[in-house]
Design a protein around this motif. Structure first.
Motif, short mmCIF file in Angstrom:
data_model
loop_
_atom_site.label_atom_id
_atom_site.label_comp_id
_atom_site.label_asym_id
_atom_site.label_seq_id
_atom_site.Cartn_x
_atom_site.Cartn_y
_atom_site.Cartn_z
N ALA A 36 -5.62 -0.41 -2.64
CA ALA A 36 -4.78 0.65 -2.09
C ALA A 36 -3.58 0.06 -1.35
CB ALA A 36 -5.59 1.55 -1.16
N GLN A 37 -3.79 -1.02 -0.64
CA GLN A 37 -2.68 -1.69 0.05
C GLN A 37 -1.66 -2.19 -0.98
OE1 GLN A 37 -5.86 -1.94 0.90
NE2 GLN A 37 -6.06 -1.94 3.13
N ILE A 38 -2.15 -2.75 -2.07
CA ILE A 38 -1.26 -3.24 -3.12
C ILE A 38 -0.46 -2.09 -3.73
CG2 ILE A 38 -1.22 -4.23 -5.46
CD1 ILE A 38 -3.62 -5.99 -4.56
N TYR A 39 -1.13 -0.99 -4.02
CA TYR A 39 -0.41 0.11 -4.67
C TYR A 39 0.53 0.83 -3.69
CZ TYR A 39 0.63 3.41 -8.34
OH TYR A 39 1.28 4.13 -9.31
N ALA A 40 0.21 0.79 -2.40
CA ALA A 40 1.14 1.33 -1.41
C ALA A 40 2.44 0.52 -1.42
CB ALA A 40 0.51 1.31 -0.02
N GLY A 41 2.31 -0.81 -1.46
CA GLY A 41 3.49 -1.65 -1.55
C GLY A 41 4.23 -1.44 -2.85
N MET A 42 3.48 -1.28 -3.93
CA MET A 42 4.08 -1.06 -5.25
C MET A 42 4.87 0.25 -5.26
SD MET A 42 1.98 -1.36 -8.83
CE MET A 42 1.43 -3.02 -8.49
N THR A 43 4.33 1.27 -4.65
CA THR A 43 5.03 2.57 -4.57
C THR A 43 6.32 2.43 -3.78
OG1 THR A 43 2.91 3.73 -4.68
CG2 THR A 43 4.81 4.97 -3.86
N ALA A 44 6.24 1.74 -2.64
CA ALA A 44 7.42 1.58 -1.79
C ALA A 44 8.50 0.74 -2.46
CB ALA A 44 7.01 0.95 -0.46
N LYS A 45 8.11 -0.05 -3.47
CA LYS A 45 9.06 -0.88 -4.18
C LYS A 45 9.47 -0.25 -5.52
CE LYS A 45 9.86 -5.87 -4.45
NZ LYS A 45 9.24 -7.21 -4.38
N GLU A 260 4.34 -5.07 5.58
CA GLU A 260 3.75 -6.39 5.43
C GLU A 260 3.43 -6.71 3.96
OE1 GLU A 260 3.57 -8.66 7.79
OE2 GLU A 260 4.37 -7.32 9.32
N MET A 261 3.07 -5.69 3.19
CA MET A 261 2.85 -5.89 1.76
C MET A 261 4.14 -6.30 1.07
SD MET A 261 -0.08 -5.79 0.18
CE MET A 261 0.86 -6.00 -1.32
N LEU A 262 5.24 -5.64 1.40
CA LEU A 262 6.52 -5.95 0.78
C LEU A 262 6.98 -7.36 1.16
CD1 LEU A 262 8.45 -2.57 1.09
CD2 LEU A 262 7.29 -3.51 -0.90
N ASP A 263 6.77 -7.74 2.41
CA ASP A 263 7.12 -9.09 2.84
C ASP A 263 6.27 -10.13 2.12
OD1 ASP A 263 8.39 -11.09 4.52
OD2 ASP A 263 6.49 -11.19 5.62
N PHE A 264 4.98 -9.85 2.01
CA PHE A 264 4.09 -10.77 1.30
C PHE A 264 4.49 -10.87 -0.17
CE2 PHE A 264 -0.37 -11.65 -0.40
CZ PHE A 264 -0.36 -12.99 -0.02
N ASP A 265 4.84 -9.74 -0.78
CA ASP A 265 5.22 -9.77 -2.20
C ASP A 265 6.55 -10.47 -2.41
OD1 ASP A 265 4.33 -8.80 -4.91
OD2 ASP A 265 6.35 -7.97 -4.86
N ASN A 266 7.48 -10.35 -1.48
CA ASN A 266 8.73 -11.10 -1.60
C ASN A 266 8.46 -12.60 -1.55
OD1 ASN A 266 10.34 -8.82 -1.85
ND2 ASN A 266 10.74 -8.66 0.35
N THR A 267 7.49 -12.98 -0.74
CA THR A 267 7.09 -14.38 -0.68
C THR A 267 6.41 -14.80 -1.98
OG1 THR A 267 6.78 -14.12 1.72
CG2 THR A 267 5.82 -16.08 0.70
#
Length: 352
Positions: A36-45, A260-267
């Motif tokens: 769910a955390q992953i898909y929340a970040g995916m949605t925001a991106k 934090e998900m978006l920051d982690f994914d940018n990394t």
């Protein structure tokens, strides 16, 4: 010629297998990062994350030795020593006996090593790769353990555990005596030049959250670590943690999780770019556990909005995903205990 064909086939097979063993491994841990955390970040991106570039996906069972629900210390120790242990344990087995970690084993074989986190470097996840203590709360003792293993790079927070100690010691002096370039601010970090070993303690305790002043420091720190470690011709082992996804879950704060998900994914994107260009680097992306019992109840991919709900402020026992990219990635498909991540890395990186 016909007699040679079986031997040529065997040679080709063995050569292909040998090529599938990486010289460098980057283990990326999104603390508390469930689906769910992953898909929340995916949605925001807008529907896609960089981790989707990973062709291999597995699932990890996260329970600890003494509890159905793990904490970060036991979860990270499972990755670092390949054994289940009790909640709170740092680099020790279920009897409390210290066990050499994958980072220490890599050091012993002449590889470069590093740790990067947005928490204190003495916090549960990074600590589990370098320290040996019966309790994650023993952060001053964990800081002393950093002087016992010649890790090449560590970047995070935790100044007070090195500088404002109950025993009156200033471990910064000890680090400098061991040859470390010590950075106590972002500005200091930008002055660093490899190949000198680097100890970057950029906050008194943990680093601030992404939206409150940290910005893209995790990505920059990861790239600095990679550039430094990549100078070692034998290869390297690097652990990078997106520590505060977990804290968003503990706070039942959807926005905190998304940031934090978006920051982690940018990394992740920057790390995968390096690995793709390098060709000898295996990247593993996973979580130690899920936090919050986070569920997505509404949202919009077009508007990049998400609405979440939580069932707890603590961790949950649900399995977490494992993504892999690069030589040896196929080892990480399937459904297995978190301890297998250690064994798979050791097989690929340390058994050449």
């Amino acid at each position: 010629m016909k007699r040679l064909l079986p031997f040529l086939f065997l040679f080709t097979l063995l050569n292909t297998y040998a090529q599938q063993k990486p010289r460098k491994v980057i283990l990326m841990i999104g603390d508390g990062m469930g689906l769910a955390q992953i898909y929340a970040g995916m949605t925001a991106k807008g529907g896609h994350l960089a981790l989707e570039r990973c062709p291999i996906i597995g699932l990890s069972k996260t329970n600890s030795a003494d509890d159905y629900v793990t904490d970060s210390a036991a979860g990270a120790t499972a990755f670092s020593i390949g054994q289940k242990t009790f909640n709170g344990a740092i680099g020790v087995d279920s009897t409390g006996k210290p066990v050499k970690t994958i980072l220490e084993e890599a050091e012993a074989q002449g590889l470069a090593t590093g740790l990067v986190a947005t928490s204190s470097v003495t916090h549960a996840t990074p600590a589990a790769f370098i320290a040996h203590q019966k309790s994650r709360k023993m952060e001053e003792e964990i800081a002393l353990d950093f002087l016992k293993t010649p890790v090449d790079v560590f970047i995070g927070g935790g100044q007070k555990f090195f500088m404002k100690r109950k025993d009156g010691r200033n471990l910064i002096d000890s680090l400098k005596a061991k040859g470390y370039f010590v950075a106590l601010s972002k500005e200091d970090l930008l002055k660093y030049r490899a190949p000198q070993p680097l100890a970057a303690l950029l906050a008194e305790n943990s680093l601030p959250r992404y939206s409150q002043g940290r910005g893209d420091l995790l990505k920059k720190a990861a790239l600095i670590a990679i550039e430094t470690l990549n100078r070692n011709p034998k290869g390297f082992f690097l652990m990078i943690e997106g520590s505060q996804i977990d804290w968003g879950g503990h706070n039942n704060d959807t926005q905190y999780i998304v940031e934090e998900m978006l920051d982690f994914d940018n990394t992740i994107e920057a790390v995968l770019d390096f690995a793709e260009k390098d060709g000898n680097t295996l990247v593993i992306i996973t979580a130690d556990h899920e936090t919050g019992g986070f569920a997505l109840v509404n949202g919009s991919l077009e508007k990049r909005t998400v609405e979440g709900k939580f069932i707890t402020t603590e961790h949950t026992a649900e399995p977490v995903p494992v993504f892999a990219f690069g030589p040896g990635a196929e080892e990480f498909q399937g459904f297995y205990h978190n301890t297998e991540i250690y064994h798979k890395i050791k097989k690929l990186l340390l058994s050449h």
